[in-house]
Design an enzyme around this catalytic site. Structure first.
Site, PDB file in Angstrom:
ATOM      1  N   HIS A 108      -7.215 -35.861  16.668  1.00  0.00           N
ATOM      2  CA  HIS A 108      -7.009 -36.265  18.082  1.00  0.00           C
ATOM      3  C   HIS A 108      -5.558 -36.472  17.880  1.00  0.00           C
ATOM      4  O   HIS A 108      -5.029 -37.617  17.841  1.00  0.00           O
ATOM      5  CB  HIS A 108      -7.739 -37.103  18.741  1.00  0.00           C
ATOM      6  CG  HIS A 108      -7.351 -37.483  20.178  1.00  0.00           C
ATOM      7  ND1 HIS A 108      -8.401 -37.628  21.132  1.00  0.00           N
ATOM      8  CD2 HIS A 108      -6.171 -37.735  20.740  1.00  0.00           C
ATOM      9  CE1 HIS A 108      -7.642 -37.938  22.345  1.00  0.00           C
ATOM     10  NE2 HIS A 108      -6.374 -37.865  22.182  1.00  0.00           N
ATOM     11  N   HIS A 159      -1.397 -35.998  20.014  1.00  0.00           N
ATOM     12  CA  HIS A 159      -0.713 -35.402  21.253  1.00  0.00           C
ATOM     13  C   HIS A 159       0.830 -35.205  20.589  1.00  0.00           C
ATOM     14  O   HIS A 159       1.513 -36.052  20.049  1.00  0.00           O
ATOM     15  CB  HIS A 159      -0.298 -36.383  22.234  1.00  0.00           C
ATOM     16  CG  HIS A 159      -1.680 -36.845  22.944  1.00  0.00           C
ATOM     17  ND1 HIS A 159      -2.007 -36.144  24.269  1.00  0.00           N
ATOM     18  CD2 HIS A 159      -2.374 -37.778  22.665  1.00  0.00           C
ATOM     19  CE1 HIS A 159      -3.284 -36.896  24.490  1.00  0.00           C
ATOM     20  NE2 HIS A 159      -3.575 -37.681  23.653  1.00  0.00           N
ATOM     21  N   LYS A 200     -11.363 -29.500  25.532  1.00  0.00           N
ATOM     22  CA  LYS A 200     -11.319 -31.110  25.957  1.00  0.00           C
ATOM     23  C   LYS A 200     -11.586 -31.126  27.187  1.00  0.00           C
ATOM     24  O   LYS A 200     -11.149 -30.586  28.193  1.00  0.00           O
ATOM     25  CB  LYS A 200      -9.715 -31.384  25.966  1.00  0.00           C
ATOM     26  CG  LYS A 200      -9.354 -32.830  26.153  1.00  0.00           C
ATOM     27  CD  LYS A 200     -10.039 -33.668  25.144  1.00  0.00           C
ATOM     28  CE  LYS A 200      -9.929 -35.146  25.702  1.00  0.00           C
ATOM     29  NZ  LYS A 200      -8.900 -35.923  25.063  1.00  0.00           N
ATOM     30  N   HIS A 254     -12.926 -37.268  26.599  1.00  0.00           N
ATOM     31  CA  HIS A 254     -12.110 -38.601  27.075  1.00  0.00           C
ATOM     32  C   HIS A 254     -13.274 -39.245  27.689  1.00  0.00           C
ATOM     33  O   HIS A 254     -13.599 -39.016  29.020  1.00  0.00           O
ATOM     34  CB  HIS A 254     -11.001 -38.316  28.049  1.00  0.00           C
ATOM     35  CG  HIS A 254     -10.283 -39.603  28.131  1.00  0.00           C
ATOM     36  ND1 HIS A 254      -8.951 -40.106  27.682  1.00  0.00           N
ATOM     37  CD2 HIS A 254     -10.632 -40.538  29.002  1.00  0.00           C
ATOM     38  CE1 HIS A 254      -8.695 -41.376  28.050  1.00  0.00           C
ATOM     39  NE2 HIS A 254      -9.572 -41.684  28.886  1.00  0.00           N
ATOM     40  N   HIS A 296     -11.857 -41.289  20.826  1.00  0.00           N
ATOM     41  CA  HIS A 296     -11.162 -42.831  20.683  1.00  0.00           C
ATOM     42  C   HIS A 296     -12.032 -43.794  21.245  1.00  0.00           C
ATOM     43  O   HIS A 296     -11.711 -44.293  22.233  1.00  0.00           O
ATOM     44  CB  HIS A 296      -9.860 -42.685  21.342  1.00  0.00           C
ATOM     45  CG  HIS A 296      -9.401 -41.931  22.758  1.00  0.00           C
ATOM     46  ND1 HIS A 296     -10.715 -41.931  23.697  1.00  0.00           N
ATOM     47  CD2 HIS A 296      -8.782 -41.067  23.057  1.00  0.00           C
ATOM     48  CE1 HIS A 296      -9.983 -41.176  24.578  1.00  0.00           C
ATOM     49  NE2 HIS A 296      -8.930 -40.441  24.207  1.00  0.00           N
ATOM     50  N   ASP A 316      -4.789 -40.222  18.185  1.00  0.00           N
ATOM     51  CA  ASP A 316      -4.400 -40.383  19.406  1.00  0.00           C
ATOM     52  C   ASP A 316      -2.963 -40.844  19.808  1.00  0.00           C
ATOM     53  O   ASP A 316      -2.675 -41.424  20.674  1.00  0.00           O
ATOM     54  CB  ASP A 316      -5.351 -41.086  20.301  1.00  0.00           C
ATOM     55  CG  ASP A 316      -5.246 -41.128  21.977  1.00  0.00           C
ATOM     56  OD1 ASP A 316      -4.512 -39.902  22.202  1.00  0.00           O
ATOM     57  OD2 ASP A 316      -5.616 -41.971  22.776  1.00  0.00           O
TER      58      ASP A 316
HETATM   59  C1  NCD Z   1      -2.747 -40.206  26.105  1.00  0.00           C
HETATM   60  C2  NCD Z   1      -1.178 -39.514  26.531  1.00  0.00           C
HETATM   61  O1  NCD Z   1      -0.293 -40.275  26.625  1.00  0.00           O
HETATM   62  O2  NCD Z   1      -1.235 -38.312  26.617  1.00  0.00           O
HETATM   63  N1  NCD Z   1      -2.444 -41.425  26.139  1.00  0.00           N
HETATM   64  C3  NCD Z   1      -3.238 -42.489  25.957  1.00  0.00           C
HETATM   65  O3  NCD Z   1      -3.143 -43.628  26.207  1.00  0.00           O
HETATM   66  N2  NCD Z   1      -4.168 -41.980  25.021  1.00  0.00           N
HETATM   67  C4  NCD Z   1      -3.788 -39.389  26.839  1.00  0.00           C
HETATM   68  C5  NCD Z   1      -5.049 -39.704  26.355  1.00  0.00           C
HETATM   69  O4  NCD Z   1      -5.583 -39.362  25.467  1.00  0.00           O
HETATM   70  O5  NCD Z   1      -5.904 -40.465  26.904  1.00  0.00           O
HETATM   71 ZN    ZN Z   2      -5.318 -38.694  23.477  1.00  0.00          ZN
END
Ligand code: NCD
Ligand code: ZN
Length: 345
Positions: A14, A16, A100, A137, A175, A248
């Site tokens: 996971h 970003h 997702k 999520h 998460h 995450d």
């Molecule tokens: C994530 C993001 O910034 O894209 N933020 C987070 O707090 N984890 C989005 C997510 O995975 O919930």
């Molecule tokens: Zn995330």
């Protein structure tokens, strides 16, 4: 001799990576240590079709510095308009590894997420049929539900009903932050797994709020009370193959975090493995680190574990930068609050 630990190269289930200048800056932070990562589709606009996923994958590969070995595992952002056939075609082409599900409004860039779960039933049934996992999520967005209870409420109100209505659907509860989620996952069959982040093994809600508000510890799902953190540590280090790493790691620039309405997300890509080795050592479970970072995830996704190895060595505290520079501005690296002695390489 310094203690060392050699494990298969990890994957991040996971992650970003964002886009543009941010992508270029954060991608090497993950690719340095991780062989593969599940790439979150919550761009603006989101990655909703196979065409979008292919273009995003191409941008990620174009941003990868020469000589780095990294494979992005793409996902589609599920909307109420998602076409089951487009999803199936993207899966058949080997373009996507998961879909997702964001409940609409649950987190950063989730406005296009799902409001009415009946409207995605056809997609979920198709996914069950073709064996394509759903990454979830797991928070309800009902304003009546306290933010610290939103994960537990999601299990009863959404996740369990979806799984009962869609037999065979493979789900990753992402998460996880509560003992409720750990208990639910361990009580179910092997079609359900969960990712655990690095930061939720380290911080509880006091870290965010005691002694002044700490925006760099604010993420979603928000860290819960200490008993929950301990349940996550127990799950991660238990050797139960249903739990694996999904960092995450979610970069936002400092001005967006340090604001009257700060963004949610902790950026942990840079020091995640040093932190995890520290946590697993504290729990007397260094021999289970490889399962959590490198074996359980591939097994759930039906992929081979990586052949390459990395070695972690224990020694003097490892210096990490406080921030990394990006073309969009500085991004603060997650501070675990203790010195890190384990170094990769
Ligand atoms: C994530 C993001 O910034 O894209 N933020 C987070 O707090 N984890 C989005 C997510 O995975 O919930
Ligand atoms: Zn995330």
């Amino acid at each position: 001799m310094q203690p060392s630990l050699t494990i298969r190269r990890p994957d991040d289930w996971h992650l970003h990576l964002r886009d543009g200048a941010m992508l270029a800056a954060v991608l090497p932070e993950s690719a340095r240590h991780f062989a593969r990562a599940i790439i979150m589709p919550n761009l603006v606009p989101p990655v909703v079709t196979g065409v979008h996923a292919r273009a995003y994958r191409d941008r990620i590969m174009a941003a990868l510095p020469g000589g780095m070995d990294f494979t992005p595992l793409m996902t589609l952002y599920l909307t109420e308009e998602t076409d089951p056939d487009d999803v199936a075609a993207a899966h058949a082409d080997g373009l996507i590894t998961a879909v997702k599900l964001y409940p609409a409004g649950a987190t950063t860039n989730s406005a296009s997420g799902v409001r009415d779960f009946d409207r995605v039933r056809g997609v979920l049934e198709k996914m069950a049929e073709i064996g394509l996992p759903l990454c979830v999520h797991g928070e309800v967005t009902d304003p009546e539900v306290d933010i610290f209870d939103r994960e537990a409420a999601f299990i009863d109100r959404v996740l369990d009903p979806i799984r009962r209505a869609t037999p065979g659907l493979r789900v990753v509860m992402e998460h996880v932050t509560t003992s409720d989620a750990v208990a639910y996952v361990t009580s179910q069959d092997r079609d359900l797994a969960a990712t655990i982040t690095t930061h939720h093994l380290v911080i509880n809600r006091n870290h965010i709020l005691v002694g002044g508000i700490k925006p760099h510890y604010y993420c979603l799902p928000v860290a819960k009370r200490e008993a929950h953190r301990l349940a996550l540590r127990a799950a991660a280090t238990s050797g139960d193959a249903r739990f694996f790493l999904g960092t995450d790691s979610a970069p936002h620039t400092d001005p967006l975090k340090e604001s009257a309405c700060g963004c949610a997300g902790c950026f942990t890509a840079t020091n995640t493995l040093s932190i995890l080795a520290h946590v697993f050592e504290e729990e007397g479970a260094l021999d289970r680190l490889e399962g959590f970072t490198s074996l359980n995830g591939p097994a759930f996704y039906g992929l081979p574990p990586n052949e390459a190895r990395i070695t972690l060595t224990r020694g003097d505290p490892v210096p990490y930068p406080d921030k990394i520079d990006t073309g969009d501005g500085p991004v603060t690296v997650f501070d675990p609050g203790f010195p890190l002695h384990w170094q990769v390489g």
